[in-house]
Structures are given as structure tokens and as C-alpha cells.
Scaffold this motif. Structure first.
Motif, short mmCIF file in Angstrom:
data_model
loop_
_atom_site.label_atom_id
_atom_site.label_comp_id
_atom_site.label_asym_id
_atom_site.label_seq_id
_atom_site.Cartn_x
_atom_site.Cartn_y
_atom_site.Cartn_z
N ILE A 49 48.80 -25.05 -2.70
CA ILE A 49 48.21 -25.90 -1.66
C ILE A 49 48.04 -25.11 -0.36
CG2 ILE A 49 48.62 -27.93 -0.22
CD1 ILE A 49 49.89 -29.27 -2.59
N THR A 50 49.04 -24.29 -0.02
CA THR A 50 48.96 -23.51 1.22
C THR A 50 47.81 -22.51 1.16
OG1 THR A 50 51.35 -23.72 1.53
CG2 THR A 50 50.23 -21.98 2.75
N LEU A 51 47.68 -21.80 0.06
CA LEU A 51 46.59 -20.84 -0.07
C LEU A 51 45.24 -21.53 -0.02
CD1 LEU A 51 48.80 -18.75 -0.79
CD2 LEU A 51 47.27 -17.92 -2.57
N ALA A 52 45.12 -22.66 -0.71
CA ALA A 52 43.83 -23.36 -0.73
C ALA A 52 43.48 -23.89 0.66
CB ALA A 52 43.89 -24.51 -1.73
N ALA A 53 44.44 -24.50 1.36
CA ALA A 53 44.16 -25.08 2.67
C ALA A 53 43.80 -24.00 3.69
CB ALA A 53 45.37 -25.88 3.15
N LEU A 54 44.60 -22.94 3.75
CA LEU A 54 44.33 -21.89 4.73
C LEU A 54 43.03 -21.16 4.41
CD1 LEU A 54 45.27 -20.31 7.19
CD2 LEU A 54 46.61 -18.85 5.67
N SER A 55 42.78 -20.89 3.14
CA SER A 55 41.57 -20.17 2.77
C SER A 55 40.32 -21.01 3.00
CB SER A 55 41.65 -19.73 1.30
OG SER A 55 42.76 -18.89 1.10
N CYS A 56 40.39 -22.31 2.79
CA CYS A 56 39.25 -23.17 3.08
C CYS A 56 38.94 -23.18 4.58
CB CYS A 56 39.53 -24.59 2.59
SG CYS A 56 39.43 -24.79 0.81
N ALA A 57 39.99 -23.23 5.42
CA ALA A 57 39.77 -23.18 6.87
C ALA A 57 39.14 -21.85 7.27
CB ALA A 57 41.10 -23.39 7.60
N VAL A 58 39.64 -20.75 6.71
CA VAL A 58 39.06 -19.44 7.02
C VAL A 58 37.62 -19.36 6.52
CG1 VAL A 58 39.23 -16.98 6.49
CG2 VAL A 58 41.28 -18.28 7.07
#
Length: 278
Positions: free
Chosen positions: A173-182
Motif C-alpha cells: 500500500i505504501t509503495l502504491a500510494a507514494l508512487s501514484c502521487a509521484v
């Protein structure tokens, strides 16, 4: 003369053995899925149990989350940023040649943020974190560590499996959320550059893409992806192989677990596409 026991198939198997092999395969398949479902129910009960968050358990869980998320966070985020810039440039140049510039950025967000990044994050976490954790769990079972915990009155699922599952969910979840924001930031920079002139149009388009229904599907898909990549490898490591030949047991613990995980991810992605576009 050699005795003749009836016709043989082209693979050298007696026809009477084919139903037995098919039945054994069906039993192994059903048992593997039942173990995953049963383990998921047990993990859900433990997650909702306050006794799973005592001070020692919280410390163990925090260490596992940090160990599973921190080493891969920066690398995957940089990869997502680079992928976003490349895909944005390709889509924008292609749209310019066909006179479809107004749809280019929306297409980038739909393809990249809604579909590619959550699936890629889940697969990245599976390869770097949860599958190795499942292998570690299998080694603990083979060396008798889990049985030793049971004999001391401790619950191996609560002590060894639960932190690994929650850490895998957290990492995905952390990787998906941060990567989507980036990716959203990189898509804007790839189209408008370092200025705020396109911010009103970009936010308007963002609101048109992320409607309440699509946002709900996106959140549920990301959560289900994380549960699949965190739970299925642990089930393969926790339970001993089903009876059978050595090759069958090896296939069940190795390729069988990967096949089940990819099948679940494909099913989730298919259902999410149907929910978004049909």
C-alpha cells in the motif's frame, strides 16, 4: 515376452491412472485454496484482536514493517517517476500527431495511476519481500521452530506469520500510494513543465477521472492486491506440502504458490477493469 496390461497412452501412462492423477490434482488444488482462505480468516481475526498489539508484538511488527518497506521504497519510487516521465512523453507525442492532445493527460493518469502502478507495486513487493518471507517461514517450519513455539504454548501464526503478512500489506500500500502521487506530479511536469499555468485544468481533469466510484474501486483493488501478495506466499510457507511425489511437492510449494498468486492478481485486475469501464 513382456506381460501386457492394456493399452498405454502416448505419455506412457495407463489409462486407468489418469482419473486417479486428475483426482489427486483436484484434491491438491482444493486443499491449497482452502488453506489460503482459512489462513486469511485466521489472520483477520488476529488483526482485529487487541491481544495482537501488546508492546512486544507492536515492537516486532514495527521492525518487520520497517525491514520490508524501507529498503525498497526509494528505488521503486524512482522507478515509478522515470516510468511516468517516459510514458507521459510517449503518450503526449503520439496524441499530438493525431490531434488528440486534450485526451493525452487523462489517458496517462488512467493507464499509469489507476492500472499499472498498483499492479507493479504489488508484484515488486511480492518478489522483493513477501516471497522471501514465505521461504523463511518454510525454513522455520522445516527446522522445527514453529513446532517449538507450539510446545512452549505460543502461537506461531501470531508471532511469526502475522507480522510478515501485515508488513507485506503495509509495503504494498505504501509503495502504491507514494508512487501514484509521484506519477501524478511527473505527469503534470511532463506536460506543463515547472509552472502553475496548467494547474486549474489539471485539477479539473483529475476530478473528472477520480470519481467516487473509480476512487472506491482503486482503493479496494490496491488493498486486495496487497492482501494477495502478502497472504498467498505465507500460506505456501506455513503449511507442509501435500502427500505425493517429491516433484509434486516441489511444484506445490514453488510454482503452485506463484501460479495461485498471479491468478488472484489477474482476477482482481479483471474485476476492477469491469467496474471502471463497464
Amino acid at each position: 515376452m513382456f506381460p501386457y496390461d492394456g493399452p498405454m497412452t502416448t505419455t506412457g501412462l495407463h489409462p486407468a491412472s489418469l482419473p486417479r492423477r486428475a483426482w489427486a490434482l483436484a484434491v491438491r488444488w482444493a486443499l491449497a485454496w482452502w488453506r489460503i482462505i482459512d489462513l486469511g480468516a485466521v489472520v483477520l481475526v488476529l488483526v482485529l484482536s487487541p491481544s495482537s498489539y501488546r508492546p512486544a508484538a507492536r515492537e516486532r511488527l514495527a521492525r518487520q514493517m520497517l525491514a520490508d518497506t524501507a529498503p525498497i521504497l526509494l528505488g521503486f519510487t524512482a522507478l515509478a517517476a522515470l516510468l511516468s516521465l517516459v510514458i507521459t512523453h510517449i503518450v503526449v507525442v503520439t496524441a499530438l500527431s493525431y490531434g488528440l492532445t486534450r485526451y493525452a493527460l487523462e489517458m496517462v493518469i488512467r493507464v499509469l495511476v489507476l492500472e499499472l502502478i498498483p499492479l507493479t507495486a504489488a508484484l515488486f513487493v511480492a518478489m522483493r519481500t513477501t516471497i522471501p518471507s514465505g521461504v523463511q517461514l518454510a525454513r522455520l517450519r522445516q527446522t522445527g521452530r514453529l513446532q517449538a513455539l507450539r510446545e512452549r504454548g505460543a502461537d506461531p501464526v501470531r508471532m511469526e506469520l502475522l507480522p510478515r503478512v501485515l508488513a507485506g500489506v503495509h509495503a504494498s500500500i505504501t509503495l502504491a500510494a507514494l508512487s501514484c502521487a509521484v506519477a501524478l506530479v511527473m505527469a503534470y511536469l511532463g506536460v506543463y513543465g515547472f509552472n502553475t499555468a496548467g494547474l486549474p485544468a489539471y485539477t479539473r481533469m483529475f476530478g473528472q477521472v477520480f470519481t467516487p466510484s473509480i476512487t472506491l474501486v482503486f482503493a479496494l483493488k490496491t488493498l486486495l492486491f496487497s492482501l494477495a501478495v502478502a497472504l498467498i506466499p505465507m500460506a505456501s510457507g506455513l503449511y507442509p506440502p501435500h502427500s505425493g511425489t517429491a516433484r509434486d511437492r516441489q511444484d506445490q510449494t514453488g510454482q503452485g504458490g506463484l501460479a495461485r498468486m498471479f491468478a488472484v492478481l489477474l482476477l482482481i485486475e479483471t474485476v476492477s477493469l469491469m467496474g471502471n469501464y463497464y
